[in-house]
Design a protein around this motif. Structure first.
Motif, PDB file in Angstrom:
ATOM      1  N   PHE A   1      22.121  14.599  48.876  1.00 46.38           N
ATOM      2  CA  PHE A   1      22.036  15.511  47.735  1.00 46.38           C
ATOM      3  C   PHE A   1      22.834  16.781  48.017  1.00 46.38           C
ATOM      4  CE2 PHE A   1      18.302  12.843  47.252  1.00 46.38           C
ATOM      5  CZ  PHE A   1      18.320  12.553  45.898  1.00 46.38           C
TER       6      PHE A   1
ATOM      7  N   TRP B   1      26.570  16.116  47.643  1.00 44.86           N
ATOM      8  CA  TRP B   1      27.038  16.137  46.257  1.00 44.86           C
ATOM      9  C   TRP B   1      27.233  17.578  45.777  1.00 44.86           C
ATOM     10  CZ3 TRP B   1      29.757  14.350  42.664  1.00 44.86           C
ATOM     11  CH2 TRP B   1      29.550  14.640  41.321  1.00 44.86           C
ATOM     12  N   ASP B   2      26.325  18.469  46.145  1.00 43.31           N
ATOM     13  CA  ASP B   2      26.505  19.885  45.798  1.00 43.31           C
ATOM     14  C   ASP B   2      27.790  20.434  46.412  1.00 43.31           C
ATOM     15  OD1 ASP B   2      24.116  19.859  44.410  1.00 43.31           O
ATOM     16  OD2 ASP B   2      22.928  20.612  46.103  1.00 43.31           O
TER      17      ASP B   2
ATOM     18  N   TRP C   1      30.589  10.889  41.341  1.00 41.60           N
ATOM     19  CA  TRP C   1      29.984   9.881  42.207  1.00 41.60           C
ATOM     20  C   TRP C   1      30.123   8.522  41.541  1.00 41.60           C
ATOM     21  CZ3 TRP C   1      25.867   7.411  39.893  1.00 41.60           C
ATOM     22  CH2 TRP C   1      25.129   8.108  38.945  1.00 41.60           C
TER      23      TRP C   1
ATOM     24  N   GLN D   1      30.905  19.158  44.494  1.00 41.12           N
ATOM     25  CA  GLN D   1      31.150  19.874  43.244  1.00 41.12           C
ATOM     26  C   GLN D   1      31.726  21.271  43.508  1.00 41.12           C
ATOM     27  OE1 GLN D   1      27.986  18.919  40.000  1.00 41.12           O
ATOM     28  NE2 GLN D   1      26.901  18.778  41.952  1.00 41.12           N
TER      29      GLN D   1
ATOM     30  N   LYS E   1      13.605  14.503  48.607  1.00 40.38           N
ATOM     31  CA  LYS E   1      14.665  15.003  47.731  1.00 40.38           C
ATOM     32  C   LYS E   1      15.576  15.957  48.488  1.00 40.38           C
ATOM     33  CE  LYS E   1      14.007  12.986  43.784  1.00 40.38           C
ATOM     34  NZ  LYS E   1      15.017  12.109  43.186  1.00 40.38           N
TER      35      LYS E   1
ATOM     36  N   ASN F   1      29.437  12.348  36.757  1.00 41.05           N
ATOM     37  CA  ASN F   1      29.435  13.675  37.380  1.00 41.05           C
ATOM     38  C   ASN F   1      28.138  14.444  37.148  1.00 41.05           C
ATOM     39  OD1 ASN F   1      29.681  14.279  34.707  1.00 41.05           O
ATOM     40  ND2 ASN F   1      31.563  15.472  34.874  1.00 41.05           N
ATOM     41  N   ASP F   2      27.070  13.732  36.699  1.00 43.63           N
ATOM     42  CA  ASP F   2      25.779  14.407  36.527  1.00 43.63           C
ATOM     43  C   ASP F   2      25.039  14.452  37.869  1.00 43.63           C
ATOM     44  OD1 ASP F   2      23.947  11.939  36.714  1.00 43.63           O
ATOM     45  OD2 ASP F   2      25.405  11.368  35.167  1.00 43.63           O
ATOM     46  N   ASP F   3      23.856  15.049  37.871  1.00 41.45           N
ATOM     47  CA  ASP F   3      23.093  15.214  39.112  1.00 41.45           C
ATOM     48  C   ASP F   3      22.038  14.124  39.322  1.00 41.45           C
ATOM     49  OD1 ASP F   3      24.475  17.508  39.855  1.00 41.45           O
ATOM     50  OD2 ASP F   3      23.128  18.822  38.732  1.00 41.45           O
ATOM     51  N   ASP F   4      22.014  13.124  38.451  1.00 37.51           N
ATOM     52  CA  ASP F   4      21.056  12.023  38.596  1.00 37.51           C
ATOM     53  C   ASP F   4      21.652  10.955  39.514  1.00 37.51           C
ATOM     54  OD1 ASP F   4      19.227  13.258  36.874  1.00 37.51           O
ATOM     55  OD2 ASP F   4      20.227  12.397  35.121  1.00 37.51           O
ATOM     56  N   LEU F   5      21.771  11.303  40.780  1.00 42.98           N
ATOM     57  CA  LEU F   5      22.477  10.441  41.722  1.00 42.98           C
ATOM     58  C   LEU F   5      21.820   9.074  41.863  1.00 42.98           C
ATOM     59  CD1 LEU F   5      23.257  12.914  44.662  1.00 42.98           C
ATOM     60  CD2 LEU F   5      24.709  12.289  42.727  1.00 42.98           C
TER      61      LEU F   5
END
Length: 609
Positions: free
Chosen positions: A454, A457-458, A473, A461, A449, A482-486
């Motif tokens: 990851f 993506w941070d 994404w 944002q 993880k 635009n959530d964090d569940d890539l």
């Protein structure tokens, strides 16, 4: 009190199931109690002899396996038979005796390593496991073809009409079930160490010792030796490095399979033992002869196992680690396509379109598609790994990328495959159906993880927030989120060892400007490959939602796949009129923002980071 008695009496301590387990409910549901049983006449019996009916609401624990190494074959699949005990209603009365309530299921040999002794199942999924002690066991090095602490023994020797006692059945199961072990013909492996006998079921040794990919086991038990040799590329050589020793990696195999393949190709000991095993398995249903699974090399074998104590005997419940033989470094050849410079290649009016297929996007963990008993008829594949420890000295594997010239580079057509709703095992039959291939293998590297994707993506944002923009994404199936569940695009194609394996696509909107960030990784670890930033013109559709296969995005990904990087010639061509594309690296300084580093090369606006 026997092991099974203690299970029934809830004397054991349980722990969470070790690792992720897919949904195998289809293999249980074949024995599901019919909803209309009361109205049926005559009353049906469970489809597997000796089994009870299955109830999804009950818990079942694995306790043993059928005597035949392969219970039955179906086309290119090989199934093994597994014995489980119903933990909710473990016994029933028949006459004056108490009988064990057992469930028998058959599963492809590809997934046997999930069904270890002591694993507890409910609704087709493993939910927990019996907590056993762990042991390190060594099978000594061979001298004159024998290991001084290893022997083979079955409860019943059919040829000699003789009963043996590898372990006491009455210490393992209830009295009425003991005869089922007394007549068991499995050739159990016995390793003697420190005044204890360690007993290993042949299926456990076979599934953990003969390569890491499940496909190796399936091929060995399904095909004759000539076909095995062909599928393992044992008689093939790469001309550019021949006669130096090397191996070629077959489809859906992993890099560490090259150790077994190398010995199978160059060691007469390994070749002879594996060939004999293959022949014994192929003819076992004709001569009813029990199969002896040998160690495929003559060096010391170290095993880490979880075991059940039966007085001075330890019955192996699961092998969780093994060493590899020491030896020369291994050269592994991977073939790549190399595009020819258009200026130096001859034009052909009848040029064929180069078709590049992309897999459906997958998360960095198993995507949750249901496992089915059908063979794959869709060209997608999904790698599913189970954690396994590599003991001892690690073998050095040197990878050689041999680029084969591709003389028709001018046209590229990207064809995404049809959606696969299920995953199956065996050879592909067709390419546009609903069943993809589940490529299972053992691996000592777990999903991470902490991949740079990851972190990217941070940073995206954060960059959008500081510059009053928006970050999303993207995948073709899910669109912009635009959530964090890539979810990443999977770039796996011909083998389970692809480079790169996954890509993350991000869109950044700053007022009237749109930028796209594309970056790459393996699923288990980062790689040294630059990310890509692209600026979309006002009249350009970079994604092409209505026709993704012809989009600029897929063109760029195709370039990376073919060259394992974005070629400098391609970048120069795209930037002839204006600066549209740039690459960026991944410095580790806390003040660094990779998205800023890429986009700042493509715009004149003042950016914050």
């Amino acid at each position: 009190m026997s092991f099974v008695d203690e299970l029934i009496g809830k004397e054991f301590t349980y722990e969470p199931y070790d690792g992720f387990c897919p949904d195998f409910s289809e293999f249980f549901d074949k024995l599901k109690f019919p909803d209309n049983y009361a109205s049926l006449n005559p009353k049906p019996s469970p489809p597997i002899k000796g089994s009870s009916w299955y109830s999804p609401s009950y818990e079942y624990v694995v306790v043993w396996y059928e005597s035949s190494l392969v219970f039955h074959r179906k086309n290119t699949q090989a199934h093994v038979k597994i014995k489980l005990v119903n933990l909710n209603n473990p016994t029933y009365e028949k006459g004056d005796s108490i009988r064990l309530s057992t469930l028998f299921i058959t599963v492809p040999i590809d997934i046997l390593h999930y069904f270890f002794i002591g694993s507890v199942w409910k609704s087709g999924k493993a939910i927990k496991q019996v907590k056993f002690n762990e042991y390190l066991v060594t099978a000594n090095q061979e001298f004159e073809g024998k290991r001084d602490n290893v022997s083979y023994s079955s409860f019943f020797d059919k040829e000699k009409h003789k009963y043996n006692k590898p372990f006491s059945p009455n210490l393992y199961t209830i009295e009425s079930d003991c005869n089922n072990y007394i007549y068991d013909e499995n050739q159990l492996i016995k390793i003697q160490q420190n005044d204890k006998d360690f007993i290993i079921h042949p299926l456990h040794l076979f599934s953990s010792h003969y390569g890491l990919s499940a496909s190796i086991k399936r091929i060995l038990v399904t095909y004759n030796w000539d076909e095995v040799t062909h599928r393992f590329h044992l008689n093939e050589n790469e001309p550019s490095i021949f006669p130096a020793k090397h191996v070629l990696l077959p489809k859906y195999f992993v890099k560490k399979d090259s150790i077994f393949l190398y010995h199978l190709k160059y060691s007469e000991v390994t070749k002879l033992r594996t060939k004999i095993l293959n022949n014994e398995i192929k003819f076992s249903h004709e001569n009813q002869k029990p199969i002896k699974v040998p160690f495929w090399h003559d060096q010391e074998v170290q095993l880490k196992l979880r075991g059940i104590e039966l007085e001075n005997t330890i019955l192996c419940a699961e092998i969780i680690g093994i060493n590899q033989p020491v030896g020369d470094d291994i050269t592994l050849v991977l073939h790549r396509n190399k595009k020819v410079d258009k200026e130096n290649s001859q034009s052909n009016e009848n040029e064929k379109v180069i078709t590049k297929t992309y897999r459906r996007e997958v998360n960095t963990e198993y995507l949750g598609t249901k496992i089915t008993d059908s063979e794959p008829d869709n060209r997608t594949s999904q790698s599913i790994k189970r954690r396994f420890e590599e003991l001892g000295q690690k073998r050095i594997i040197n990878t050689v990328n041999v680029q084969h010239q591709n003389n028709n580079p001018t046209q590229t057509k990207v064809i995404p495959p049809n959606e696969a709703s299920e995953l199956g095992f065996g050879d592909h039959y067709g390419s546009e159906g609903k069943v993809g291939l589940a490529a299972c293998f053992l691996d000592d590297t777990s999903e991470s993880k902490d991949l740079k994707l990851f972190k990217l993506w941070d940073m995206a944002q954060e960059f959008a927030l500081f510059n009053n923009g928006k970050a999303h994404w993207f995948t073709p199936n899910l669109g912009f989120r635009n959530d964090d569940d890539l979810v990443f695009l999977s770039l796996e194609h011909d083998t389970a060892f692809a480079y790169p394996e996954i890509a993350l696509v991000i869109r950044i909107i700053l007022d009237d400007e749109k930028f796209y960030i594309i970056d790459f990784s393996q699923k288990s670890h980062d790689i040294s490959m630059s990310g890509i930033a692209y600026k979309e013109n006002n009249n350009e559709d970079f994604i092409s939602l209505d026709n993704t296969q012809s989009s600029k995005l897929m063109e760029i990904i195709c370039e990376v796949i073919l060259s394992e990087q974005l070629p400098t010639e391609y970048i120069s061509q795209q930037n002839e009129k204006e600066m549209k594309i740039a690459t960026f690296k991944h410095p580790t300084a806390e003040s660094s923002n990779w998205v800023y580093n890429g986009i700042s090369k493509l715009t004149k606006r003042i950016l914050m980071k």
